[in-house]
Design an enzyme around this catalytic site. Structure first.
Site, PDB file in Angstrom:
ATOM      1  N   GLU A 166       0.831  -1.207   0.000  1.00 50.73           N
ATOM      2  CA  GLU A 166       0.000   0.000   0.000  1.00 50.73           C
ATOM      3  C   GLU A 166       0.870   1.263   0.000  1.00 50.73           C
ATOM      4  OE1 GLU A 166      -3.414   0.317  -0.364  1.00 50.73           O
ATOM      5  OE2 GLU A 166      -3.191  -1.789  -0.849  1.00 50.73           O
ATOM      6  N   TRP A 225       1.769   1.684  -3.512  1.00 44.49           N
ATOM      7  CA  TRP A 225       0.669   2.249  -4.319  1.00 44.49           C
ATOM      8  C   TRP A 225       0.679   3.770  -4.208  1.00 44.49           C
ATOM      9  CZ3 TRP A 225      -2.540   0.967  -8.080  1.00 44.49           C
ATOM     10  CH2 TRP A 225      -2.888  -0.381  -8.283  1.00 44.49           C
ATOM     11  N   TRP A 282     -21.045  10.518 -20.042  1.00 40.56           N
ATOM     12  CA  TRP A 282     -21.483  10.613 -18.643  1.00 40.56           C
ATOM     13  C   TRP A 282     -22.865  11.267 -18.569  1.00 40.56           C
ATOM     14  CZ3 TRP A 282     -18.477   7.694 -15.870  1.00 40.56           C
ATOM     15  CH2 TRP A 282     -17.101   7.646 -16.105  1.00 40.56           C
ATOM     16  N   ASN A 342     -11.023   2.242   2.971  1.00 39.78           N
ATOM     17  CA  ASN A 342     -10.546   2.131   1.586  1.00 39.78           C
ATOM     18  C   ASN A 342     -11.418   1.228   0.710  1.00 39.78           C
ATOM     19  OD1 ASN A 342      -8.564   2.804  -0.478  1.00 39.78           O
ATOM     20  ND2 ASN A 342      -8.057   0.632  -0.407  1.00 39.78           N
ATOM     21  N   TRP A 395     -16.519  10.735 -13.033  1.00 44.81           N
ATOM     22  CA  TRP A 395     -15.652  10.503 -11.859  1.00 44.81           C
ATOM     23  C   TRP A 395     -15.137  11.802 -11.248  1.00 44.81           C
ATOM     24  CZ3 TRP A 395     -10.624  12.317 -12.402  1.00 44.81           C
ATOM     25  CH2 TRP A 395     -10.170  12.528 -13.715  1.00 44.81           C
ATOM     26  N   TRP A 405     -10.004   7.210  -7.857  1.00 43.47           N
ATOM     27  CA  TRP A 405     -11.214   7.491  -8.647  1.00 43.47           C
ATOM     28  C   TRP A 405     -11.059   7.005 -10.079  1.00 43.47           C
ATOM     29  CZ3 TRP A 405     -16.110   8.510  -7.751  1.00 43.47           C
ATOM     30  CH2 TRP A 405     -16.463   8.862  -6.442  1.00 43.47           C
TER      31      TRP A 405
END
Length: 481
Positions: A278, A281, A310, A345, A363, A386
């Site tokens: 993590e 990341w 969208w 998360n 988004w 996102w």
């Protein structure tokens, strides 16, 4: 005299620029208040409050070392060169020391400040601090930035095996200067102070960050892989806000995790390995910010997805924002965000997929709303998450993988404990009913809880059709699931 310009590095220990500045002689610290810039960046009021509270604690710690902390205002970052130059000339500063920050605005600001200072023969020193590796130093064989996390991680592992980033010493006390510290403001106009309830979740200061890290590594890290997806369990470190403000460094986190795992980051305890993953990341998304500046400019990482049709659905967007979707796990997660400034998360992914796939809402609407409410708001991580969820980003979920909020709820909140904590109006339902009260029908439904605003299966088909219609679609495997 040396000047340390503090930004997202509000700590005494393992602070590269602070250690370097103090090592060169007498040193003064400065922090710039930039409310207009913060508003433009959608920084949350609770996040600004958290920074100020941490700054006040840091000011006290610096004071014990006779390092004064000055507060200046550069309402917008355009004013930073002028404000800092005046301060340097007033105090006869030889050099300014900073820890690198990333993002197009941050990079432009620092370049402008460096240019203004160097024109007046004032030194400018910037240091790698919030990352393990300098962006641009972890590249593919063809010399480009990685777009897939697993490949990026592999190179990071190789580099970490060769040399671990070390921690730097805290500054020693210096001879007292004839400069008074400025009072850190308790509040900034335009940013409403959060209530004590929210503040109580997030005490300020390095000691608290260290306490959380130690408690996590001592008691929880072994179970991290198996428990981190269950929002009712204390399975995560709760350090993200402290990392985002730089109250603790990623190096401190890495060393603590390695210590718990006999120095291993690829083998040994699976919990420690997963948590280090993590941290990588977090690193990956900051490298993406530098390598692909378009993501700093509200553009999709995968350009072909800019053509997505969208929906403009303001009432559905508002229902999502106000936790009135009629889907308990979504509403519980959104209430957790609104009340604590933080969201688990796993639930960040679930609510993001619901907004971008089931509601087919852009988004960017979700990214902005999160930034305006997250105490740990971080452009790189928030944008990365996102775009992953909406299948527009790096390593993104293949467009046909759409989390079903009901099955996610049943799998990760089996007993409904998390839902009942945040949506107490459902307390009367049993653990089977609580995930989808609509199944009970109007007669036995919950009077003060809304019906679902969308049909999950038809909205899923609508999203699949929208993605299939994209001009040139490239399916990406893998992902941050």
């Amino acid at each position: 005299m040396q000047l340390i310009w503090l930004r997202s590095d509000l700590r005494l220990h393992d602070n590269t620029a602070l250690s370097a500045a103090a090592g060169r002689g007498p040193c003064v610290a400065v922090y710039l208040l930039s409310p207009q810039q913060w508003l433009e960046h959608d920084d949350a009021a609770c996040k600004v409050d958290f920074w100020l509270r941490n700054l006040a604690v840091l000011s006290h710690s610096l004071g014990e070392l006779n390092i004064p902390l000055l507060i200046r205002t550069a309402t917008h970052w355009h004013q930073a060169p002028q404000v800092l130059l005046e301060l340097c000339q007033q105090l006869q500063i030889e050099a300014v020391h900073v820890n690198e920050e990333y993002g197009v605005n941050e990079t432009a600001r620092d370049a402008a400040v460096a240019e203004a200072l160097e024109a007046k023969n004032i030194g400018w020193h910037s240091y790698l601090d919030q990352l393990f590796f300098k962006p641009g130093s972890v590249l593919t064989k063809t010399g480009t930035y990685f777009q897939v996390f697993s490949q990026f991680r592999k190179v990071c592992y190789e580099r970490l095996h060769r040399s671990l980033p070390g921690q730097v010493p805290a500054p020693a006390p210096q001879t007292a200067l004839d400069i008074e510290s400025d009072k850190v403001p308790a509040q900034i106009e335009g940013f409403e102070a959060p209530g004590e309830h929210l503040r109580s979740f997030w005490p300020a200061g390095e000691a608290e960050a260290r306490r959380r890290l130690d408690a996590f590594v001592d008691a929880q890290i072994d179970y991290y892989k198996s428990e981190r997806d269950f929002p009712a369990k204390p399975g995560t470190s709760q350090l993200s806000a402290y990392l985002a403000a730089g109250v603790i460094s990623p190096r401190q986190c890495l060393h603590a995790a390695l210590q718990s795992n006999q120095g291993e980051f690829e083998s040994g305890k699976v919990g420690a390995v997963t948590w280090i993953n993590e941290l990588l990341w977090r690193e990956f998304y900051k490298h993406i910010l530098v390598g692909y500046p378009r993501v700093s400019r509200h553009r999709a990482f995968r350009p072909e997805t800019e053509a997505l049709a969208w929906r403009d659905a303001p009432e559905e967007l508002l229902a999502w924002q106000e936790a009135r979707t009629g889907l308990p796990i979504i509403d519980a997660a959104m209430r957790q965000l609104l009340e604590t400034g933080w969201m688990h998360n796993r639930l960040r992914m679930v609510v993001a997929m619901f907004l971008t796939k089931n509601l087919l809402i852009d988004w960017r609407e979700g990214e902005r709303f999160f930034m305006r409410h997250l105490i740990d708001g971080d452009l790189a991580a928030n944008n990365g998450g996102w775009q992953w969820s909406s299948s527009t980003g790096t390593d993104s979920a293949p467009y046909f993988r759409i989390f079903n909020p009901l099955s996610q709820s049943e799998k990760f909140d089996t007993e409904g404990l998390f839902i009942k904590q945040w949506v107490p109006e459902l307390n009367g339902l049993n653990k089977k009913e609580v995930h989808n009260p609509a199944d009970l029908g109007g007669l036995f439904g919950v009077a003060d809880y809304p019906s679902p605003i969308v049909n999950l299966s038809t909205s899923r088909q609508r999203a699949l059709a929208a993605f299939k219609n994209l001009p040139s679609r490239q399916d990406a495997g893998g992902g941050h699931a």
